[in-house]
Each structure stands twice: as C-alpha cells, then as structure tokens.
Design an enzyme around this catalytic site. Structure first.
Site, short mmCIF file in Angstrom:
data_model
loop_
_atom_site.label_atom_id
_atom_site.label_comp_id
_atom_site.label_asym_id
_atom_site.label_seq_id
_atom_site.Cartn_x
_atom_site.Cartn_y
_atom_site.Cartn_z
N GLN A 115 3.85 -1.21 0.88
CA GLN A 115 4.03 -0.30 2.03
C GLN A 115 5.20 0.65 1.71
O GLN A 115 5.46 1.56 2.48
CB GLN A 115 4.34 -1.08 3.30
CG GLN A 115 3.23 -2.06 3.70
CD GLN A 115 3.68 -2.99 4.79
OE1 GLN A 115 3.60 -2.65 5.99
NE2 GLN A 115 4.17 -4.15 4.41
N ASN A 116 5.87 0.40 0.60
CA ASN A 116 7.06 1.18 0.26
C ASN A 116 6.69 2.53 -0.36
O ASN A 116 5.65 2.65 -1.01
CB ASN A 116 7.96 0.40 -0.70
CG ASN A 116 8.40 -0.92 -0.09
OD1 ASN A 116 8.39 -1.09 1.13
ND2 ASN A 116 8.75 -1.89 -0.93
N HIS A 133 1.40 3.60 2.14
CA HIS A 133 2.07 4.58 3.00
C HIS A 133 2.55 5.80 2.22
O HIS A 133 3.44 6.52 2.67
CB HIS A 133 3.24 3.91 3.74
CG HIS A 133 2.76 2.85 4.70
ND1 HIS A 133 3.56 1.87 5.21
CD2 HIS A 133 1.53 2.63 5.24
CE1 HIS A 133 2.86 1.08 6.03
NE2 HIS A 133 1.63 1.52 6.05
N CYS A 144 -3.35 23.13 3.82
CA CYS A 144 -4.48 23.17 2.86
C CYS A 144 -4.43 22.00 1.89
O CYS A 144 -5.33 21.80 1.10
CB CYS A 144 -4.48 24.51 2.10
SG CYS A 144 -3.19 24.63 0.83
N CYS A 166 3.84 26.73 0.91
CA CYS A 166 2.73 26.45 -0.02
C CYS A 166 2.42 27.73 -0.80
O CYS A 166 2.34 28.82 -0.21
CB CYS A 166 1.51 26.00 0.80
SG CYS A 166 -0.04 26.02 -0.14
N CYS A 169 -1.27 28.98 0.64
CA CYS A 169 -1.53 29.49 2.00
C CYS A 169 -0.26 29.80 2.78
O CYS A 169 -0.30 30.24 3.92
CB CYS A 169 -2.39 28.49 2.78
SG CYS A 169 -1.49 27.01 3.26
N GLY A 206 8.92 -9.42 1.63
CA GLY A 206 9.78 -8.42 2.27
C GLY A 206 9.10 -7.50 3.24
O GLY A 206 9.38 -6.30 3.26
N1 APR Z 1 14.21 -9.88 0.10
C1 APR Z 1 13.04 -10.08 0.75
N2 APR Z 1 12.82 -9.72 2.04
C2 APR Z 1 13.85 -9.14 2.69
C3 APR Z 1 15.10 -8.89 2.09
C4 APR Z 1 15.26 -9.29 0.74
N3 APR Z 1 16.43 -9.11 0.09
N4 APR Z 1 15.91 -8.29 3.02
C5 APR Z 1 15.18 -8.17 4.14
N5 APR Z 1 13.95 -8.68 3.95
C6 APR Z 1 12.83 -8.76 4.90
C7 APR Z 1 13.23 -8.74 6.36
O1 APR Z 1 13.48 -10.06 6.82
C8 APR Z 1 11.95 -8.17 7.01
O2 APR Z 1 11.04 -9.24 7.28
O3 APR Z 1 12.04 -7.60 4.71
C9 APR Z 1 11.35 -7.28 5.91
C10 APR Z 1 11.51 -5.80 6.18
O4 APR Z 1 10.73 -5.48 7.31
P1 APR Z 1 10.69 -3.95 7.81
O5 APR Z 1 12.07 -3.40 7.80
O6 APR Z 1 9.89 -3.94 9.08
O7 APR Z 1 9.87 -3.19 6.66
P2 APR Z 1 8.31 -3.15 6.45
O8 APR Z 1 7.68 -4.45 6.87
O9 APR Z 1 8.07 -2.72 5.05
O10 APR Z 1 7.85 -1.98 7.44
C11 APR Z 1 6.47 -1.64 7.39
O11 APR Z 1 6.88 0.19 8.89
O12 APR Z 1 8.30 1.87 9.49
C12 APR Z 1 7.10 1.59 8.88
O13 APR Z 1 6.08 2.87 7.19
C13 APR Z 1 7.18 2.03 7.43
O14 APR Z 1 6.20 0.94 5.51
C14 APR Z 1 7.01 0.72 6.66
C15 APR Z 1 6.32 -0.18 7.65
#
Ligand code: APR
Length: 263
Positions: A115-116, A133, A144, A166, A169, A206
C-alpha cells in the site's frame, strides 16, 4: 483481539514450530505491506499517534481529488516533500530480508503487494512488487493522463508549490498516487489478487488493515485455508484473521523469519 488471544506472539517469543514449518515449506509467499514496513526506515506511518502523517494533516485536505481540483499547490508541495523524504530513506533489514527470501536461488517465489508509495521494496532488492496505491515517483496529467517527467524534489518542506502544466493539454501534472475515493490501478490489483490466490503462506507487515479494498485481500488467502502471519507492534484490523500475530517490527521480525525459513 487482545494481547491475550492465542494467536498473538510476544516481541521476543520463540517462533512456534507450526510457523517455522510453514515458512520452510512455502514455495509461493505473498507479502502484504503497509506504512509500518517503512517505519524502520524513518518514514512516518499514517495512523500511529503523534508521529503518523495524518496526525499532522487532514487527509481529506491532502489526499482527495476534490482538494486537488480546488487548490493543487499545497498537495503538490506535500507529495514532493514526501518524495524527498522517501529518497533520503534507505531500505531497512525487513525490505532486505524479503528480497533475500525471494532471491533466484532460494527456491521460494516471493511476491510483494504494498500500500506504500515509496520505492523501498524495490531498492531493497524485491523485483515483484504491486503498488495498490501508486507511487511517489510516477507523474501524469490530471486530465489527459499523459505521463510526465519526474520533477525536481524540494530540499526543504514548503507550504505551496505550483504543479507543472501537462506538455500536451496544459492541465496540471499530478502525483501518480491513489487518493481517497479513486479507483486502484487495475493491473496491480489483479496481480495482488492472483498472488493471494496462489500463495501457500501470507505475511502481512505494518498495516492497520483499515483501508479497503486493500485490507480485504488477505481474506482471499484466509478462505483458502492458507496460513497468515501478521507482523505488527499493535493489534490491527487483520489480527483476527491471522494464524499468528507477532508483536514485533518489520526490521526485527522479517530477518528472523527468513533465516528460520532457510534453516
Ligand atoms: N514495523 C511493523 N509495523 C509497524 C511498525 C514497524 N516498525 N511501526 C508501526 N507499525 C504498524 C502500526 O502498528 C500500524 O498497524 O504499521 C501500521 C501502520 O498503519 P497505518 O499508519 O494505518 O498505515 P497503512 O495501514 O499502510 O495505511 C493504509 O491508508 O492513508 C491511507 O493510502 C494510505 O496506504 C495508506 C493506507
């Protein structure tokens, strides 16, 4: 789920033999990651209190097409600054462990769905990465959709920057990321679904598991009875569907898991 639920492993737990056996036997691993994967590289997550990106900004104001249409300059400045930070960050031991696990001579296929929007999985050596994402390093026309050149990234954060026009366009060039309410890239989504359908082990790292449709992907593996390991310091929306939920970090847990799989 709470810390006392049977599937939760403490930060210093020895890996259960069932998990070690699953990791050793796996030939097609799907790794599903969120912002926590890059936290050990120094990049903010979204929802961790105090440090999370969203605790500093209003997501609706900086991650929606409506805001972009109304006033692109603050968003353009914010995404370019995040690109600067992502460029300055280095892949951590977790990114590198995933790449080692899927190396050509490992006998294990490892696919990453993230998702990163940073490129740390690729810079850590992973070759099969689906970005649900989008990416901080893709740019296209808002209207466009003509691909645009990667702009200069700012050395310091600024409040406002005007996006370039762009070349075809004349409309504003936008970041190639998915904003709230926008459709996910079809090819990456299909690759992610296919990977969840074919995996014999899923490792979730994460992610708070609260943003759909991405957070629904592990359910495909769950329905197939595939073991799911979650690596997250905190309980998440996916803890209850995980076979094991390991309260550790990406940079600590993944190298331990990958070396256990290789033994
Ligand atoms: N190692 C592993 N996990 C970790 C660490 C770490 N060092 N530090 C924090 N975390 C965990 C947190 O406990 C949490 O569960 O990572 C998770 C981060 O969650 P979010 O901040 O909600 O991020 P994410 O789940 O990727 O968000 C999803 O939301 O805002 C939108 O588009 C954005 O892609 C993103 C989506």
């Amino acid at each position: 789920m709470t810390e006392f639920d049977s599937n939760v492993l403490g930060p210093d737990s020895a890996l259960p033999s069932s998990l070690v056996e699953a990791a050793r036997a796996a030939v097609r691993v799907e790794v599903f990651t969120g912002a926590g994967m890059s936290a050990d590289s120094g990049l903010d997550t979204f929802r961790d209190a105090q440090t999370g990106l969203w605790s500093k900004v209003d997501p609706q104001a900086l991650a929606s097409l409506d805001s972009w249409t109304r006033d692109p300059d603050p968003m353009w400045a914010w995404y370019l600054w995040r690109a600067t930070l992502a460029r300055r960050a280095a892949p951590n031991a977790g990114h590198e462990a995933i790449a080692r696990w899927g190396a050509a001579d490992s006998g294990t296929d490892v696919h990453v769905t993230t998702q990163n929007i940073d490129d740390l999985h690729e810079r850590g050596g992973s070759e099969e990465v689906a970005h649900l994402h989008g990416s901080l390093f893709d740019f296209r026309c808002t209207i466009c959709e003509k691909p645009a050149a990667v702009p200069e990234f700012p050395e310091e954060p600024v409040e406002r920057l005007a996006p370039p026009a762009c070349s075809l366009c004349g409309n504003p060039v936008r970041p190639g990321v998915v904003w709230f309410g926008e459709a996910l890239p079809v090819k990456d989504w299909e690759r992610a679904e296919e990977a969840m359908r074919g995996a014999d082990l899923v490792v979730i790292v994460g992610t708070s598991g609260v943003v759909t449709p991405a957070a629904n992907l592990p359910l495909i593996a769950l329905e197939r009875g595939v073991p799911i390991l979650e690596i997250s310091p905190d309980d998440t929306g996916l803890t209850s569907v995980s076979t094991w939920s390991w309260r550790t970090t990406a940079a600590k847990g993944l190298p331990t898991l990958v070396s256990a799989a290789a033994d």
